[in-house]
Design a protein around this motif. Structure first.
Motif, PDB file in Angstrom:
ATOM      1  N   VAL A  42     -10.328  -6.863  -8.795  1.00  0.00           N
ATOM      2  CA  VAL A  42      -9.364  -6.193  -9.850  1.00  0.00           C
ATOM      3  C   VAL A  42      -7.845  -6.375  -9.025  1.00  0.00           C
ATOM      4  CG1 VAL A  42     -10.716  -4.272 -10.235  1.00  0.00           C
ATOM      5  CG2 VAL A  42      -9.461  -4.048  -8.316  1.00  0.00           C
ATOM      6  N   VAL A  43      -6.841  -6.352 -10.198  1.00  0.00           N
ATOM      7  CA  VAL A  43      -5.379  -6.742  -9.782  1.00  0.00           C
ATOM      8  C   VAL A  43      -4.680  -5.378 -10.127  1.00  0.00           C
ATOM      9  CG1 VAL A  43      -3.499  -8.119 -10.604  1.00  0.00           C
ATOM     10  CG2 VAL A  43      -5.874  -9.112  -9.903  1.00  0.00           C
ATOM     11  N   GLY A  44      -3.459  -5.072  -9.603  1.00  0.00           N
ATOM     12  CA  GLY A  44      -2.508  -4.112  -9.978  1.00  0.00           C
ATOM     13  C   GLY A  44      -1.222  -4.377  -9.424  1.00  0.00           C
ATOM     14  N   VAL A  45      -0.126  -3.567  -9.922  1.00  0.00           N
ATOM     15  CA  VAL A  45       1.162  -3.644  -9.442  1.00  0.00           C
ATOM     16  C   VAL A  45       1.519  -2.763  -8.354  1.00  0.00           C
ATOM     17  CG1 VAL A  45       3.762  -3.587 -10.048  1.00  0.00           C
ATOM     18  CG2 VAL A  45       1.529  -4.576 -11.625  1.00  0.00           C
ATOM     19  N   LEU A  46       2.266  -3.318  -7.251  1.00  0.00           N
ATOM     20  CA  LEU A  46       2.647  -2.609  -6.199  1.00  0.00           C
ATOM     21  C   LEU A  46       3.996  -2.149  -6.159  1.00  0.00           C
ATOM     22  CD1 LEU A  46       1.244  -4.358  -3.166  1.00  0.00           C
ATOM     23  CD2 LEU A  46       0.338  -2.521  -4.257  1.00  0.00           C
ATOM     24  N   LEU A  47       4.377  -0.729  -6.142  1.00  0.00           N
ATOM     25  CA  LEU A  47       6.012  -0.251  -6.278  1.00  0.00           C
ATOM     26  C   LEU A  47       6.232   0.235  -4.833  1.00  0.00           C
ATOM     27  CD1 LEU A  47       5.247   1.884  -9.392  1.00  0.00           C
ATOM     28  CD2 LEU A  47       6.211  -0.441  -9.166  1.00  0.00           C
ATOM     29  N   GLY A  48       7.450   0.200  -4.573  1.00  0.00           N
ATOM     30  CA  GLY A  48       7.922   0.857  -3.248  1.00  0.00           C
ATOM     31  C   GLY A  48       9.509   0.367  -3.140  1.00  0.00           C
ATOM     32  N   THR A  49       9.740   0.168  -1.738  1.00  0.00           N
ATOM     33  CA  THR A  49      11.109  -0.192  -1.383  1.00  0.00           C
ATOM     34  C   THR A  49      11.153  -1.368  -0.722  1.00  0.00           C
ATOM     35  OG1 THR A  49      11.434   1.184   0.269  1.00  0.00           O
ATOM     36  CG2 THR A  49      12.044   1.875  -1.873  1.00  0.00           C
ATOM     37  N   SER A  50      12.315  -2.216  -0.443  1.00  0.00           N
ATOM     38  CA  SER A  50      12.463  -3.338   0.401  1.00  0.00           C
ATOM     39  C   SER A  50      13.725  -3.486   0.958  1.00  0.00           C
ATOM     40  CB  SER A  50      12.231  -4.571  -0.384  1.00  0.00           C
ATOM     41  OG  SER A  50      12.392  -5.745   0.358  1.00  0.00           O
ATOM     42  N   PHE A  51      13.777  -3.258   2.232  1.00  0.00           N
ATOM     43  CA  PHE A  51      15.001  -3.048   2.788  1.00  0.00           C
ATOM     44  C   PHE A  51      15.089  -4.100   4.358  1.00  0.00           C
ATOM     45  CE2 PHE A  51      18.325  -1.207   5.654  1.00  0.00           C
ATOM     46  CZ  PHE A  51      19.387  -1.350   4.777  1.00  0.00           C
ATOM     47  N   GLN A  52      15.869  -5.062   4.702  1.00  0.00           N
ATOM     48  CA  GLN A  52      15.957  -5.830   5.813  1.00  0.00           C
ATOM     49  C   GLN A  52      14.617  -6.387   6.235  1.00  0.00           C
ATOM     50  OE1 GLN A  52      17.891  -3.124   8.733  1.00  0.00           O
ATOM     51  NE2 GLN A  52      19.862  -3.522   8.021  1.00  0.00           N
ATOM     52  N   GLY A  53      13.891  -6.916   5.162  1.00  0.00           N
ATOM     53  CA  GLY A  53      12.643  -7.657   5.479  1.00  0.00           C
ATOM     54  C   GLY A  53      11.440  -6.713   5.888  1.00  0.00           C
ATOM     55  N   ILE A  54      11.786  -5.368   5.433  1.00  0.00           N
ATOM     56  CA  ILE A  54      10.562  -4.437   5.675  1.00  0.00           C
ATOM     57  C   ILE A  54      10.390  -3.923   4.224  1.00  0.00           C
ATOM     58  CG2 ILE A  54       9.634  -2.287   6.654  1.00  0.00           C
ATOM     59  CD1 ILE A  54      11.330  -2.740   9.232  1.00  0.00           C
ATOM     60  N   VAL A  55       9.016  -4.152   3.826  1.00  0.00           N
ATOM     61  CA  VAL A  55       8.425  -3.751   2.397  1.00  0.00           C
ATOM     62  C   VAL A  55       7.723  -2.582   2.586  1.00  0.00           C
ATOM     63  CG1 VAL A  55       7.335  -4.264   0.363  1.00  0.00           C
ATOM     64  CG2 VAL A  55       8.678  -6.114   1.308  1.00  0.00           C
ATOM     65  N   ASP A  56       8.244  -1.249   1.894  1.00  0.00           N
ATOM     66  CA  ASP A  56       7.413  -0.056   2.152  1.00  0.00           C
ATOM     67  C   ASP A  56       6.801   0.137   0.856  1.00  0.00           C
ATOM     68  OD1 ASP A  56       6.594   2.376   2.446  1.00  0.00           O
ATOM     69  OD2 ASP A  56       8.467   3.254   3.019  1.00  0.00           O
ATOM     70  N   TRP A 109       2.086  -7.258  -5.966  1.00  0.00           N
ATOM     71  CA  TRP A 109       0.836  -7.057  -6.686  1.00  0.00           C
ATOM     72  C   TRP A 109      -0.257  -6.945  -5.570  1.00  0.00           C
ATOM     73  CZ3 TRP A 109      -2.773 -11.115  -7.734  1.00  0.00           C
ATOM     74  CH2 TRP A 109      -2.634 -12.066  -7.035  1.00  0.00           C
ATOM     75  N   TYR A 110      -1.521  -6.387  -5.976  1.00  0.00           N
ATOM     76  CA  TYR A 110      -2.412  -6.214  -5.132  1.00  0.00           C
ATOM     77  C   TYR A 110      -3.683  -6.980  -5.779  1.00  0.00           C
ATOM     78  CZ  TYR A 110      -4.274  -2.160  -7.910  1.00  0.00           C
ATOM     79  OH  TYR A 110      -4.836  -1.535  -8.814  1.00  0.00           O
ATOM     80  N   SER A 111      -4.835  -7.384  -4.929  1.00  0.00           N
ATOM     81  CA  SER A 111      -6.007  -7.791  -5.632  1.00  0.00           C
ATOM     82  C   SER A 111      -7.068  -7.634  -4.262  1.00  0.00           C
ATOM     83  CB  SER A 111      -5.974  -9.275  -5.560  1.00  0.00           C
ATOM     84  OG  SER A 111      -7.255  -9.959  -5.289  1.00  0.00           O
ATOM     85  N   THR A 112      -8.506  -7.345  -4.897  1.00  0.00           N
ATOM     86  CA  THR A 112      -9.428  -6.986  -4.045  1.00  0.00           C
ATOM     87  C   THR A 112      -9.975  -8.325  -3.602  1.00  0.00           C
ATOM     88  OG1 THR A 112     -10.771  -6.285  -6.152  1.00  0.00           O
ATOM     89  CG2 THR A 112      -9.627  -4.620  -5.006  1.00  0.00           C
ATOM     90  N   GLY A 113      -9.411  -9.434  -3.628  1.00  0.00           N
ATOM     91  CA  GLY A 113     -10.001 -10.480  -3.080  1.00  0.00           C
ATOM     92  C   GLY A 113     -11.602 -10.720  -3.092  1.00  0.00           C
ATOM     93  N   PRO A 114     -12.121 -10.863  -1.800  1.00  0.00           N
ATOM     94  CA  PRO A 114     -11.613 -10.306  -0.750  1.00  0.00           C
ATOM     95  C   PRO A 114     -10.622 -11.410   0.020  1.00  0.00           C
ATOM     96  CG  PRO A 114     -13.613 -10.730  -0.278  1.00  0.00           C
ATOM     97  CD  PRO A 114     -13.525 -10.831  -1.738  1.00  0.00           C
ATOM     98  N   LYS A 115     -10.611 -12.614  -0.556  1.00  0.00           N
ATOM     99  CA  LYS A 115      -9.932 -13.776   0.195  1.00  0.00           C
ATOM    100  C   LYS A 115      -8.910 -14.182  -0.984  1.00  0.00           C
ATOM    101  CE  LYS A 115     -12.327 -13.559   4.045  1.00  0.00           C
ATOM    102  NZ  LYS A 115     -11.576 -13.246   5.262  1.00  0.00           N
ATOM    103  N   PRO A 134       8.192 -11.295  -4.167  1.00  0.00           N
ATOM    104  CA  PRO A 134       7.290 -10.480  -4.086  1.00  0.00           C
ATOM    105  C   PRO A 134       6.253 -10.565  -3.079  1.00  0.00           C
ATOM    106  CG  PRO A 134       7.068 -12.178  -5.669  1.00  0.00           C
ATOM    107  CD  PRO A 134       8.188 -12.456  -5.043  1.00  0.00           C
ATOM    108  N   ILE A 135       5.528  -9.584  -2.879  1.00  0.00           N
ATOM    109  CA  ILE A 135       4.387  -9.594  -1.859  1.00  0.00           C
ATOM    110  C   ILE A 135       3.039  -9.507  -2.337  1.00  0.00           C
ATOM    111  CG2 ILE A 135       5.660  -8.915  -0.092  1.00  0.00           C
ATOM    112  CD1 ILE A 135       4.335  -6.105  -0.475  1.00  0.00           C
ATOM    113  N   LEU A 136       1.887 -10.194  -1.918  1.00  0.00           N
ATOM    114  CA  LEU A 136       0.663 -10.270  -2.383  1.00  0.00           C
ATOM    115  C   LEU A 136      -0.197  -9.170  -1.252  1.00  0.00           C
ATOM    116  CD1 LEU A 136      -2.087 -10.651  -3.895  1.00  0.00           C
ATOM    117  CD2 LEU A 136      -2.030 -12.975  -2.939  1.00  0.00           C
ATOM    118  N   VAL A 137      -0.708  -8.129  -1.648  1.00  0.00           N
ATOM    119  CA  VAL A 137      -1.759  -7.226  -0.487  1.00  0.00           C
ATOM    120  C   VAL A 137      -3.105  -7.595  -1.079  1.00  0.00           C
ATOM    121  CG1 VAL A 137      -2.037  -5.342   0.291  1.00  0.00           C
ATOM    122  CG2 VAL A 137       0.240  -5.727   0.185  1.00  0.00           C
ATOM    123  N   ILE A 138      -3.698  -8.248  -0.169  1.00  0.00           N
ATOM    124  CA  ILE A 138      -5.257  -8.426  -0.569  1.00  0.00           C
ATOM    125  C   ILE A 138      -6.117  -7.349   0.260  1.00  0.00           C
ATOM    126  CG2 ILE A 138      -7.420  -9.797  -0.248  1.00  0.00           C
ATOM    127  CD1 ILE A 138      -5.549 -12.093  -0.840  1.00  0.00           C
TER     128      ILE A 138
END
Length: 317
Positions: A42-56, A109-115, A134-138
């Motif tokens: 499954v796939v979805g969108v990630l929300l948060g903040t990004s500052f000085q190279g650190i994505v929360d 965005w995120y994915s359940t991959g698992p790869k 953007p980042i991808l979190v598996i």
């Protein structure tokens, strides 16, 4: 200026990704509702903040997604659903001076991959319309290994030695951590409080919980020690509010050198050992009693068989 772009967004390299427990729970719930039986990702969108190279990453939402198993180049992501959800999040967070509020914006965005999959770069290219980097979190929702079940990536341009060859995007792994404030820790603790494995005894569960609590206490004490060490060498400025809280923590710790407390610990330990010893004696007596009863029953059975044999021989003689 594009309302989707936040002044906090940075196009520089990403150093670390912080993922909140709410995001992990949402991803697992999305997978269980949609693909638990089909084993599709499954796939979805990630929300948060990004500052000085650190994505929360503090929030997320699911997006309808389909792909061909045999042909990875054939896939579809419901853009209309994504735009509608993003619009609702903007209304909730509000806008400031033409920018989306810094509370939460699209970070990837995120994915359940698992790869990683062959079409992930194509999907990733879509999210460059919402965030420069953007980042991808598996997330491996079926992971059985200890540790964090997430892997984070962002894409970079890979140069070629031959100038005639066209450069291409590749994924670069970035460290990820689970980050939670005090309120989130309490909420997750309440959610997991009643989750029990029926195959494990209550005693084993209690011992495991105690061990986990001790490990958590040890980690926090090490963090406090690390902070005080940096404070001594002048790395951090003095914060009297933090020091007052640390003094309160120390004041709540008992003084183990008090004779009355030492005696109380010894008495408590002796009482527990006495109960264990008495229990072992009772189990031993019960086992011997059962053994004697078993021998008596066996003797009676042998006598009955001998009586039957004698009666049979006397009848035929």
């Amino acid at each position: 200026m594009d309302v989707n772009k936040s002044p906090q967004m940075s196009s520089g390299p990403i150093k670390k990704v912080l993922i909140h427990p709410l995001v992990l729970l949402s991803i697992v719930d999305h997978y269980n509702r949609v693909s638990q039986q089909s084993f599709r990702r499954v796939v979805g969108v990630l929300l948060g903040t990004s500052f000085q190279g650190i994505v929360d990453v503090s929030n997320s939402y699911a997006v309808p997604f389909e792909e061909e198993v045999t042909d990875p180049s054939v896939w579809s992501l419901n853009h209309n659903y994504h735009e509608a959800m993003l619009s609702m999040f903007k209304k909730i967070n509000g806008t400031l001076g033409g920018y989306v509020s810094d509370k939460e914006h699209v970070v990837g965005w995120y994915s359940t991959g698992p790869k990683l999959r062959a079409n992930d770069l194509d999907i990733h290219r879509l999210f460059h319309n919402y965030v420069p980097n953007p980042i991808l979190v598996i997330t491996d929702v079926r992971s059985r290994e200890p540790g964090i079940p997430t892997n984070a990536y962002y894409d970079v341009e890979e140069g070629k030695e031959n100038p005639t060859q066209k450069s291409q995007k590749v994924f670069v792994h970035v460290p990820s951590e689970i980050a939670a404030d005090e309120v989130e820790e309490i909420g997750v603790g309440h959610l997991l409080r009643d989750v029990k494995d029926t195959t494990i005894s209550t005693l084993a569960t209690e011992v495991s919980d105690k061990l986990t609590a001790i490990k958590g206490l040890d980690a926090r004490l090490r963090r406090i020690s690390w902070y005080l060490g940096l404070l001594i060498i002048g790395w951090y400025p003095l914060n009297h509010e933090v020091l007052c809280h640390l003094q309160d923590v120390v004041n709540h710790c008992p003084n183990l050198n008090v004779p009355e407390l030492i005696k109380a610990f010894v008495v408590k330990s002796n009482d527990m050992m006495w109960v264990i010893y008495l229990t072992a004696l009772i189990r031993c007596v019960i086992a011997l009693h059962n053994l004697i009863n078993n021998k008596i029953l066996y003797k009676e059975y042998e006598k009955a068989e001998d009586a039957k044999l004698l009666a049979f021989e006397s009848y035929h003689s």
